[in-house]
Design a protein around this motif. Structure first.
Motif, short mmCIF file in Angstrom:
data_model
loop_
_atom_site.label_atom_id
_atom_site.label_comp_id
_atom_site.label_asym_id
_atom_site.label_seq_id
_atom_site.Cartn_x
_atom_site.Cartn_y
_atom_site.Cartn_z
N GLN A 1 1.91 0.78 -10.59
CA GLN A 1 0.52 1.24 -10.59
C GLN A 1 -0.44 0.16 -10.09
OE1 GLN A 1 -0.78 0.68 -15.22
NE2 GLN A 1 0.16 2.60 -14.71
N LYS A 2 0.04 -1.06 -9.91
CA LYS A 2 -0.80 -2.13 -9.35
C LYS A 2 -0.88 -2.06 -7.83
CE LYS A 2 0.29 -5.26 -13.11
NZ LYS A 2 1.08 -6.41 -13.52
N ILE A 3 -0.01 -1.26 -7.22
CA ILE A 3 0.01 -1.13 -5.76
C ILE A 3 -1.11 -0.18 -5.34
CG2 ILE A 3 1.36 -0.41 -3.75
CD1 ILE A 3 3.91 -0.93 -5.45
N PRO A 4 -1.98 -0.60 -4.40
CA PRO A 4 -3.04 0.30 -3.93
C PRO A 4 -2.44 1.62 -3.45
CG PRO A 4 -3.38 -1.91 -3.09
CD PRO A 4 -2.03 -1.91 -3.75
N LEU A 5 -3.10 2.72 -3.83
CA LEU A 5 -2.58 4.06 -3.55
C LEU A 5 -3.67 4.92 -2.92
CD1 LEU A 5 -0.52 6.43 -3.96
CD2 LEU A 5 -1.49 6.70 -6.24
N LEU B 1 0.85 -1.18 0.00
CA LEU B 1 0.00 0.00 0.00
C LEU B 1 0.89 1.24 0.00
CD1 LEU B 1 -2.82 1.45 0.51
CD2 LEU B 1 -2.28 1.23 2.94
N ILE B 2 0.48 2.26 -0.75
CA ILE B 2 1.21 3.53 -0.76
C ILE B 2 0.28 4.60 -0.22
CG2 ILE B 2 2.34 5.29 -2.17
CD1 ILE B 2 2.85 3.01 -4.27
N MET B 3 0.74 5.29 0.81
CA MET B 3 0.04 6.45 1.35
C MET B 3 0.88 7.64 0.91
SD MET B 3 -2.51 5.18 3.25
CE MET B 3 -2.95 6.65 4.12
N LEU B 4 0.37 8.44 -0.02
CA LEU B 4 1.16 9.50 -0.63
C LEU B 4 0.57 10.87 -0.34
CD1 LEU B 4 3.43 10.40 -2.60
CD2 LEU B 4 1.82 9.96 -4.47
N ASP B 5 1.36 11.70 0.29
CA ASP B 5 0.95 13.09 0.53
C ASP B 5 1.25 13.88 -0.74
OD1 ASP B 5 0.60 15.76 1.45
OD2 ASP B 5 1.00 15.06 3.49
N GLU C 1 -11.46 3.26 5.43
CA GLU C 1 -12.32 3.13 4.25
C GLU C 1 -11.55 3.47 2.97
OE1 GLU C 1 -15.80 5.53 4.95
OE2 GLU C 1 -16.47 4.24 6.59
N ALA C 2 -10.71 4.50 3.03
CA ALA C 2 -9.90 4.88 1.86
C ALA C 2 -8.92 3.77 1.50
CB ALA C 2 -9.15 6.18 2.14
N ILE C 3 -8.31 3.14 2.49
CA ILE C 3 -7.38 2.04 2.23
C ILE C 3 -8.11 0.89 1.55
CG2 ILE C 3 -5.97 0.25 3.32
CD1 ILE C 3 -5.17 2.42 5.42
N LYS C 4 -9.28 0.53 2.06
CA LYS C 4 -10.06 -0.56 1.45
C LYS C 4 -10.44 -0.22 0.01
CE LYS C 4 -12.05 -2.33 5.74
NZ LYS C 4 -13.28 -2.45 6.55
N ALA C 5 -10.89 1.01 -0.20
CA ALA C 5 -11.30 1.44 -1.55
C ALA C 5 -10.11 1.42 -2.50
CB ALA C 5 -11.91 2.83 -1.51
N SER C 6 -8.93 1.81 -2.01
CA SER C 6 -7.75 1.82 -2.88
C SER C 6 -7.37 0.40 -3.30
CB SER C 6 -6.55 2.50 -2.19
OG SER C 6 -6.01 1.68 -1.17
N MET C 7 -7.60 -0.56 -2.42
CA MET C 7 -7.28 -1.95 -2.75
C MET C 7 -8.20 -2.48 -3.85
SD MET C 7 -6.33 -3.48 0.95
CE MET C 7 -4.76 -3.03 1.72
N VAL C 8 -9.45 -2.07 -3.81
CA VAL C 8 -10.40 -2.46 -4.86
C VAL C 8 -10.02 -1.78 -6.18
CG1 VAL C 8 -12.81 -2.27 -5.61
CG2 VAL C 8 -12.27 -2.94 -3.25
N LYS C 9 -9.75 -0.50 -6.12
CA LYS C 9 -9.44 0.27 -7.33
C LYS C 9 -8.14 -0.20 -7.99
CE LYS C 9 -11.92 4.49 -6.19
NZ LYS C 9 -11.82 5.95 -6.00
N ALA C 10 -7.17 -0.64 -7.19
CA ALA C 10 -5.88 -1.08 -7.74
C ALA C 10 -6.03 -2.34 -8.59
CB ALA C 10 -4.88 -1.33 -6.62
N ARG C 11 -7.10 -3.10 -8.36
CA ARG C 11 -7.32 -4.34 -9.12
C ARG C 11 -7.96 -4.08 -10.48
NH1 ARG C 11 -10.34 -6.40 -4.55
NH2 ARG C 11 -8.85 -6.75 -2.92
N LYS C 12 -8.46 -2.86 -10.70
CA LYS C 12 -9.12 -2.56 -11.97
C LYS C 12 -8.13 -2.68 -13.13
CE LYS C 12 -12.71 0.52 -11.80
NZ LYS C 12 -13.23 1.89 -11.84
N VAL C 13 -8.62 -3.24 -14.21
CA VAL C 13 -7.79 -3.37 -15.41
C VAL C 13 -7.72 -2.02 -16.09
CG1 VAL C 13 -7.57 -4.53 -17.63
CG2 VAL C 13 -8.48 -5.78 -15.67
N ARG C 14 -6.51 -1.62 -16.40
CA ARG C 14 -6.30 -0.32 -17.06
C ARG C 14 -6.20 -0.52 -18.56
NH1 ARG C 14 -3.10 3.58 -13.35
NH2 ARG C 14 -3.47 2.68 -11.33
N PRO C 15 -6.64 0.48 -19.31
CA PRO C 15 -6.47 0.39 -20.77
C PRO C 15 -4.98 0.40 -21.11
CG PRO C 15 -7.34 2.54 -20.14
CD PRO C 15 -7.28 1.72 -18.89
N ILE C 16 -4.64 -0.28 -22.18
CA ILE C 16 -3.24 -0.33 -22.61
C ILE C 16 -2.90 1.00 -23.26
CG2 ILE C 16 -1.57 -1.45 -24.13
CD1 ILE C 16 -3.21 -4.01 -23.80
#
Length: 168
Positions: free
Chosen positions: A60-64, A34-38, A99-114
């Motif tokens: 970019q696969k790491i939850p952020l 997980l990355i917590m970025l200020d 909640e933000a950490i959980k949401a970031s984990m879900v979003k990180a799994r999304k397939v990105r367009p090439i």
């Protein structure tokens, strides 16, 4: 330190960085879960670190979770919706952080367009004969699978019709 203190005890090993350069180096070397970025960081801004993360398919696969006290500063540079990372506005409570950490984990799994940059090597590889044969074989597999799916749909429709008839 405030964020670290909000994390549930014993669940996280926290790696801290004093600035963006140190943070990006830690991300590249240690590949955290997980990355917590200020967004506001010395030497290299959170925006610059964010761009480096997004430029790397591996990172970019790491939850952020991106944090900032000024949402408008973030949205000025990053257009919403934030579909591949989570944003949390400071100040925040522990519940919001979790909640933000959980949401970031879900979003990180999304397939990105090439991206076109990533597609260029694939296009070059497709030009070779071996890759063309592989593509043809894959197309054949897709056609076979499509026929099988159509058959299964037909069978399912017949089973449903039979069940409906028996229920009457």
């Amino acid at each position: 330190m405030r964020v670290r203190d909000m994390l549930p005890q014993g669940n996280f090993e926290v790696i801290e960085a004093t600035d963006g350069v140190e943070g990006l180096e830690a991300i590249r070397n240690q590949k955290p879960n997980l990355i917590m970025l200020d967004f506001l960081l010395p030497r290299m801004s959170g925006w610059e670190v964010f761009q480096e993360i997004q430029a790397s398919p591996e990172l970019q696969k790491i939850p952020l979770v991106l944090m900032s006290g000024r949402r408008e500063e973030v949205t000025e540079k990053i257009q919403g919706p934030f579909e591949y990372f989570e944003f949390i506005q400071k100040p925040f409570e522990q519940k919001e952080l979790i909640e933000a950490i959980k949401a970031s984990m879900v979003k990180a799994r999304k397939v990105r367009p090439i991206s076109t940059a990533a597609a260029a090597p694939a296009a070059a590889a497709a030009a070779s004969g071996e890759s063309a044969a592989e593509i043809a074989a894959l197309k054949q597999q897709v056609a076979t699978l499509q026929k099988e799916v159509a058959t299964l749909k037909n069978q399912t429709a017949k089973i449903l019709a039979f069940i409906k008839q028996k229920l009457r």
